[in-house]
Design a protein around this motif. Sequence first.
Motif, PDB file in Angstrom:
ATOM      1  N   VAL A 218       1.006  -1.242  -0.060  1.00  0.00           N
ATOM      2  CA  VAL A 218      -0.090   0.132   0.019  1.00  0.00           C
ATOM      3  C   VAL A 218       0.840   1.325   0.100  1.00  0.00           C
ATOM      4  N   GLY A 219       2.087   1.236   0.715  1.00  0.00           N
ATOM      5  CA  GLY A 219       2.888   2.299   0.741  1.00  0.00           C
ATOM      6  C   GLY A 219       3.562   2.703  -0.643  1.00  0.00           C
ATOM      7  N   LEU A 220       3.868   1.484  -1.525  1.00  0.00           N
ATOM      8  CA  LEU A 220       4.359   1.752  -2.590  1.00  0.00           C
ATOM      9  C   LEU A 220       3.326   2.272  -3.735  1.00  0.00           C
ATOM     10  N   ILE A 221       2.143   2.011  -3.349  1.00  0.00           N
ATOM     11  CA  ILE A 221       1.121   2.594  -4.324  1.00  0.00           C
ATOM     12  C   ILE A 221       0.753   4.104  -3.870  1.00  0.00           C
ATOM     13  N   ASN A 222       0.967   4.279  -2.637  1.00  0.00           N
ATOM     14  CA  ASN A 222       0.666   5.568  -2.067  1.00  0.00           C
ATOM     15  C   ASN A 222       1.692   6.628  -2.575  1.00  0.00           C
ATOM     16  N   SER A 223       3.135   5.926  -2.543  1.00  0.00           N
ATOM     17  CA  SER A 223       4.129   6.631  -3.290  1.00  0.00           C
ATOM     18  C   SER A 223       4.033   7.311  -4.773  1.00  0.00           C
TER      19      SER A 223
ATOM     20  N   PHE B 270       0.692   7.674  -5.973  1.00  0.00           N
ATOM     21  CA  PHE B 270      -0.621   8.519  -6.085  1.00  0.00           C
ATOM     22  C   PHE B 270      -0.809   9.590  -5.473  1.00  0.00           C
ATOM     23  N   VAL B 271       0.022   9.665  -4.189  1.00  0.00           N
ATOM     24  CA  VAL B 271      -0.341  10.507  -2.890  1.00  0.00           C
ATOM     25  C   VAL B 271       0.727  11.336  -2.931  1.00  0.00           C
ATOM     26  N   GLN B 272       0.157  12.802  -2.807  1.00  0.00           N
ATOM     27  CA  GLN B 272       1.211  13.956  -2.697  1.00  0.00           C
ATOM     28  C   GLN B 272       1.808  13.911  -1.525  1.00  0.00           C
TER      29      GLN B 272
ATOM     30  N   ALA C 132       7.142   4.623   2.196  1.00  0.00           N
ATOM     31  CA  ALA C 132       6.423   3.214   2.318  1.00  0.00           C
ATOM     32  C   ALA C 132       7.126   2.373   3.239  1.00  0.00           C
ATOM     33  N   ALA C 133       8.524   2.644   3.538  1.00  0.00           N
ATOM     34  CA  ALA C 133       9.032   1.898   4.594  1.00  0.00           C
ATOM     35  C   ALA C 133       9.029   2.372   5.895  1.00  0.00           C
TER      36      ALA C 133
ATOM     37  N   ALA D 150      -5.254   4.494   5.347  1.00  0.00           N
ATOM     38  CA  ALA D 150      -5.980   5.726   5.486  1.00  0.00           C
ATOM     39  C   ALA D 150      -5.231   6.898   4.815  1.00  0.00           C
ATOM     40  N   ALA D 151      -3.698   6.627   4.944  1.00  0.00           N
ATOM     41  CA  ALA D 151      -2.793   7.794   4.342  1.00  0.00           C
ATOM     42  C   ALA D 151      -3.155   7.857   2.717  1.00  0.00           C
TER      43      ALA D 151
END
Length: 440
Positions: free
Chosen positions: A18-23, A25-27, A34-35, A316-317
């Motif tokens: 999820v952290g990789l995906i956030n990196s 798409f998420v500002q 992610a780590a 959530a992030a």
Amino acid sequence: MVWDLPAFVGLTLAAFSVGLINSVFVQDFSLADAATRTAAEFGAGMEGIGIPILMAAIIGKSMLESGSAQRIVRGFQSLVGSDNSEFALWGSSTVLSIPVFFDSVLFLLAPLARSMRARQGKNYALYLMAVGAGGTAAHVFIPPTPGPLAVADEIGVTLGVTILVGVVVAIPSAAVAGLAYGHWINARMQIPLRDSMGTTTEELEERAQRSTDSLPGVFESALPIVIAIAFVSSLTVVDTLEEIYPVFTTVKPYVSFVGNSNIALTVAALVAALTYLRWSDLSRSLWEDELTEALRSGGNIAAITAMGGAFGALLAASGVGSYISGVLSGLGINLLLTAWLIAAIVRVAQGSATAAMLTTAGIMAPQTGQLAVHPAYLVMAIGSGGIICSWYNDSGFWLMNEIGGLTQTETLKTWTVMTTILSVTGIVTVLAFSTVVPLT
């Protein structure tokens, strides 16, 4: 799940993913986050539940091995009858979860459910559902538990009315989800006892056959639970009374110390462990080894629970909660149903009941003036949505899974379904009571 990885490893990989995906798409969420965010959220989870879970492991091990849990079970059964043991667990869980966090109540009552199963030889699913539904209902409906307390404050509802309406909603919801569904699933799914919390099934069943004379007395058996509850709830009592009697302000620093769950459960663990030593034939060194074994089991539970929370925090992030809330808030359906739906979808998406409730409260607070009923019902609708469908991204799922000694499939069929029934029953109860008694 396909690889049959240990739950902690699987949850860690899920959180990193999820952290990789956030990196992407998420500002302001970098690849390094992610780590680091996963590790930070895991640490924050351990800060909250690490010591309590480890001490609860000692309490559970000591109460089971000393016979204290069996003595309490027999006391319950003498009051309500051996065929009604679920009512004792259900009532105890509901009442105790009002002043004490639900996870602490689960730590304390799970050994009793296991002991009842060992003594009765059946009904384990029913006993777990009775404990889970009662405590969960209080957790989301009745202040001063944090979720409904914070939502009531955000919406601007007085505490007294919120407690009153919360009790009215919690009791039928917990009865349907815990007792009615508990009986239904118990008739269709016999869950065996398994080694859990550092105690083997053989040890548990052997203690179930002991004569009452060979067990600690009721007071000594119940003392760890009484201490934990008294210490933790003392802070709630002082917080309430200091507004009326300022003299309580002087004792609050001391009560804040003993009322901290880390301290309360540590003291309770010491008392339980000493009872274990007194009522066993173990040498001091073997007694220490047994407690260390309990800590190993507790460490695994704490790690899984904290990483489950980290997985939810990374979700959530991603902003999924705000996105869902923004889409649903403008649909124009009944406000109570809108609040329930928003909280429910945010809960499923990111795992935390409290976070889902607070997210929804912020969205619904400006619309409170449009309600045709008392806003306390809005608090209950949000709580109902916030508890739905506890699954892999919820730390509560892993607590029940590990402490109860369940497989993941069993947890999904019992705990996940029970929380969903609790949620649906809750919103139906809210709609029914708000129609009959709007309190406006």
